[in-house]
Design a protein around this motif. Structure first.
Motif, PDB file in Angstrom:
ATOM      1  N   THR A 193      -6.495  -7.844 -13.335  1.00 43.59           N
ATOM      2  CA  THR A 193      -8.087  -7.288 -13.066  1.00 43.59           C
ATOM      3  C   THR A 193      -9.042  -5.997 -13.258  1.00 43.59           C
ATOM      4  O   THR A 193      -9.320  -6.277 -14.640  1.00 43.59           O
ATOM      5  CB  THR A 193      -7.355  -6.073 -11.644  1.00 43.59           C
ATOM      6  N   ALA A 194     -10.080  -5.756 -12.551  1.00 45.12           N
ATOM      7  CA  ALA A 194     -11.235  -4.569 -13.251  1.00 45.12           C
ATOM      8  C   ALA A 194     -11.034  -4.150 -13.736  1.00 45.12           C
ATOM      9  O   ALA A 194     -11.473  -3.702 -14.041  1.00 45.12           O
ATOM     10  CB  ALA A 194     -12.083  -5.520 -12.276  1.00 45.12           C
ATOM     11  N   ASP A 195     -10.064  -3.218 -12.231  1.00 51.67           N
ATOM     12  CA  ASP A 195      -9.539  -1.420 -12.809  1.00 51.67           C
ATOM     13  C   ASP A 195      -8.735  -1.589 -13.703  1.00 51.67           C
ATOM     14  O   ASP A 195      -9.693  -0.264 -14.570  1.00 51.67           O
ATOM     15  CB  ASP A 195      -8.607  -1.688 -11.913  1.00 51.67           C
ATOM     16  N   ALA A 196      -8.201  -2.049 -14.733  1.00 52.94           N
ATOM     17  CA  ALA A 196      -7.835  -1.465 -15.814  1.00 52.94           C
ATOM     18  C   ALA A 196      -8.896  -1.821 -17.536  1.00 52.94           C
ATOM     19  O   ALA A 196      -8.851  -0.485 -17.596  1.00 52.94           O
ATOM     20  CB  ALA A 196      -6.196  -2.211 -16.254  1.00 52.94           C
TER      21      ALA A 196
ATOM     22  N   ALA B 254      -8.543   6.202  -3.271  1.00 54.93           N
ATOM     23  CA  ALA B 254      -9.707   5.223  -4.445  1.00 54.93           C
ATOM     24  C   ALA B 254      -8.337   5.164  -5.909  1.00 54.93           C
ATOM     25  O   ALA B 254      -9.401   4.959  -6.785  1.00 54.93           O
ATOM     26  CB  ALA B 254     -10.077   7.772  -5.486  1.00 54.93           C
ATOM     27  N   GLY B 255      -7.864   5.010  -6.141  1.00 50.98           N
ATOM     28  CA  GLY B 255      -6.826   4.988  -7.134  1.00 50.98           C
ATOM     29  C   GLY B 255      -7.057   3.110  -6.611  1.00 50.98           C
ATOM     30  O   GLY B 255      -6.979   2.857  -6.167  1.00 50.98           O
TER      31      GLY B 255
ATOM     32  N   PRO C  68      -5.863  -0.633  -6.724  1.00 50.45           N
ATOM     33  CA  PRO C  68      -4.716  -0.872  -5.841  1.00 50.45           C
ATOM     34  C   PRO C  68      -3.800  -1.794  -6.007  1.00 50.45           C
ATOM     35  O   PRO C  68      -2.305  -1.824  -5.813  1.00 50.45           O
ATOM     36  CB  PRO C  68      -5.288  -1.540  -4.177  1.00 50.45           C
ATOM     37  N   VAL C  69      -3.979  -2.892  -7.049  1.00 47.37           N
ATOM     38  CA  VAL C  69      -2.712  -3.566  -7.702  1.00 47.37           C
ATOM     39  C   VAL C  69      -2.226  -2.845  -8.151  1.00 47.37           C
ATOM     40  O   VAL C  69      -0.546  -3.230  -8.490  1.00 47.37           O
ATOM     41  CB  VAL C  69      -3.912  -4.198  -8.096  1.00 47.37           C
ATOM     42  N   ALA C  70      -2.569  -2.048  -9.682  1.00 45.87           N
ATOM     43  CA  ALA C  70      -1.383  -1.151 -10.321  1.00 45.87           C
ATOM     44  C   ALA C  70      -0.311  -0.126  -9.271  1.00 45.87           C
ATOM     45  O   ALA C  70       0.949  -0.050  -9.686  1.00 45.87           O
ATOM     46  CB  ALA C  70      -2.274   0.178 -11.078  1.00 45.87           C
ATOM     47  N   LEU C  71      -1.295   0.527  -7.688  1.00 47.43           N
ATOM     48  CA  LEU C  71       0.072   1.358  -7.492  1.00 47.43           C
ATOM     49  C   LEU C  71       1.022   0.489  -6.913  1.00 47.43           C
ATOM     50  O   LEU C  71       1.827   1.091  -6.660  1.00 47.43           O
ATOM     51  CB  LEU C  71      -1.237   2.189  -5.639  1.00 47.43           C
ATOM     52  N   ALA C  72       0.635  -0.775  -6.053  1.00 51.56           N
ATOM     53  CA  ALA C  72       1.013  -1.844  -5.901  1.00 51.56           C
ATOM     54  C   ALA C  72       2.337  -1.975  -6.247  1.00 51.56           C
ATOM     55  O   ALA C  72       3.620  -2.217  -6.660  1.00 51.56           O
ATOM     56  CB  ALA C  72       0.262  -2.665  -5.323  1.00 51.56           C
ATOM     57  N   GLN C  73       2.303  -2.442  -8.227  1.00 50.63           N
ATOM     58  CA  GLN C  73       3.046  -2.688  -8.785  1.00 50.63           C
ATOM     59  C   GLN C  73       3.707  -0.941  -9.188  1.00 50.63           C
ATOM     60  O   GLN C  73       5.575  -1.816  -9.425  1.00 50.63           O
ATOM     61  CB  GLN C  73       2.087  -2.613 -10.299  1.00 50.63           C
ATOM     62  N   THR C  74       3.106  -0.167  -9.533  1.00 53.43           N
ATOM     63  CA  THR C  74       4.028   1.246  -9.153  1.00 53.43           C
ATOM     64  C   THR C  74       5.117   1.093  -8.665  1.00 53.43           C
ATOM     65  O   THR C  74       6.676   1.668  -9.146  1.00 53.43           O
ATOM     66  CB  THR C  74       3.196   1.768  -9.774  1.00 53.43           C
ATOM     67  N   LYS C  75       4.308   0.626  -7.612  1.00 52.38           N
ATOM     68  CA  LYS C  75       5.654   1.477  -6.584  1.00 52.38           C
ATOM     69  C   LYS C  75       6.756  -0.167  -6.402  1.00 52.38           C
ATOM     70  O   LYS C  75       8.197   0.780  -6.136  1.00 52.38           O
ATOM     71  CB  LYS C  75       4.653   1.230  -4.570  1.00 52.38           C
ATOM     72  N   ALA C  76       6.686  -1.561  -6.223  1.00 55.08           N
ATOM     73  CA  ALA C  76       7.719  -2.128  -6.510  1.00 55.08           C
ATOM     74  C   ALA C  76       8.526  -2.143  -7.485  1.00 55.08           C
ATOM     75  O   ALA C  76       9.316  -2.492  -7.586  1.00 55.08           O
ATOM     76  CB  ALA C  76       6.917  -3.550  -6.602  1.00 55.08           C
ATOM     77  N   LEU C  77       8.004  -1.590  -8.776  1.00 56.78           N
ATOM     78  CA  LEU C  77       8.965  -1.342  -9.932  1.00 56.78           C
ATOM     79  C   LEU C  77       9.330  -0.103  -9.589  1.00 56.78           C
ATOM     80  O   LEU C  77      10.884   0.241  -9.493  1.00 56.78           O
ATOM     81  CB  LEU C  77       7.761  -0.996 -11.283  1.00 56.78           C
TER      82      LEU C  77
ATOM     83  N   GLN D   6       0.771  -1.179   0.132  1.00 60.50           N
ATOM     84  CA  GLN D   6      -0.067  -0.046   0.359  1.00 60.50           C
ATOM     85  C   GLN D   6       0.526   1.356  -0.095  1.00 60.50           C
ATOM     86  O   GLN D   6       1.993   1.188   0.349  1.00 60.50           O
ATOM     87  CB  GLN D   6      -1.255  -0.103   1.694  1.00 60.50           C
ATOM     88  N   PRO D   7       1.072   2.686  -0.439  1.00 57.25           N
ATOM     89  CA  PRO D   7       1.199   3.804  -0.603  1.00 57.25           C
ATOM     90  C   PRO D   7       0.891   4.175   1.383  1.00 57.25           C
ATOM     91  O   PRO D   7       0.273   3.892   2.124  1.00 57.25           O
ATOM     92  CB  PRO D   7       0.111   4.717  -0.746  1.00 57.25           C
TER      93      PRO D   7
END
Length: 265
Positions: free
Chosen positions: A236-239, A198-199, A201-210, A95-96
């Motif tokens: 995921t459903a988000d993209a 509101a972002g 979660p999977v994409a933010l976690a991936q971005t942080k790890a990258l 998480q951020p």
């Protein structure tokens, strides 16, 4: 509340706020608080209901570092393991994370803030890598974080001289993301956390790890990791939902009018 109330927990709209609660010691972290932080961070990492983590301190201070005034007869290796666990867990948290810094953030306390993804401070906040004044060297990830954030020369300046700097100096060095007035910081961080929550979660976690992994990888390695991460995001459903929301509406089919042939003259 956790850790005998030395660490307070508040959950609101997907945002978990952890408050270091030893105001009589300016939130210096003792063995009990180190253990409570580690336990809480382990739990947060696996809790999908938590979208953002905010770390702050009670009583007008963020954290005055590790509490070395408390007698501890355990071997230094075991004492340092408690710090190492917290630093690694915080860094690897999906998480951020946001550090809300009021008052002092020194030594391990400052590095706890720097271990967060974003740092918000007030003009009154002060910072110091105080270790050398105590006959100690950097810990809680400071030797890894500082050169990556400010470059080697500024990292050496901060670590070797143990200077105290204010929030504006820290912001200019890239060690504070935003400076908000003391009366406004609560609302500022609440709004910031809501935007992050509101972002996707999977994409933010991936971005942080990258971003973390990219600091120590080649371009080819980073590109390969990015490709794997996008595969996860599209699962995921988000993209798909985000792409559908910005896609232009379908154009109506073109119907050609049949021309009327003129009768022969």
């Amino acid at each position: 509340m956790t850790g005998g109330d030395v660490l307070l927990r508040d959950d609101r709209d997907g945002v978990r706020t952890l408050t270091l609660n030893r105001p009589e010691r300016r939130n210096a972290i003792d063995a009990e608080l180190w253990a409570a932080l580690a336990e809480e961070l382990r739990g947060v990492a696996a809790d999908r209901s938590v979208r953002v983590v905010v770390i702050t301190g009670a009583g007008g201070a963020f954290c005055s570092g590790a509490d070395i005034s408390v007698p501890d007869n355990s071997h230094p290796i075991y004492r340092m393991r408690a710090l190492t666990d917290v630093a690694a867990l915080l860094h690897e948290l999906p998480q951020p994370t946001v550090a809300k810094v009021t008052g002092v953030a020194v030594g391990a306390g400052w590095n706890l803030a720097l271990g967060c993804d974003l740092v918000v401070a007030t003009p009154e906040s002060t910072f110091a890598q105080i270790f050398s004044r105590r006959g100690l060297s950097l810990d809680l990830g400071g030797s890894w974080l500082l050169p990556r954030l400010v470059g080697m020369q500024q990292a050496k300046r901060l670590a070797l001289l143990a200077e105290t700097i204010d929030a504006e100096q820290a912001r200019e060095l890239g060690l504070v993301t935003w400076v908000a007035a003391a009366d406004d910081i609560d609302g500022f961080v609440t709004d910031l956390a809501a935007r992050l929550a509101a972002g996707p979660p999977v994409a933010l976690a991936q971005t942080k790890a990258l971003l973390h992994e990219g600091a120590d990888s080649t371009l080819r390695e980073a590109l390969s990791a990015e490709a794997r991460a996008q595969g996860l995001n599209f699962a995921t459903a988000d993209a798909p939902e985000a792409l559908a929301a910005i896609a232009p509406p379908p154009r109506p089919p073109i119907t050609r009018r049949r021309s009327r042939s003129r009768p022969p003259e």
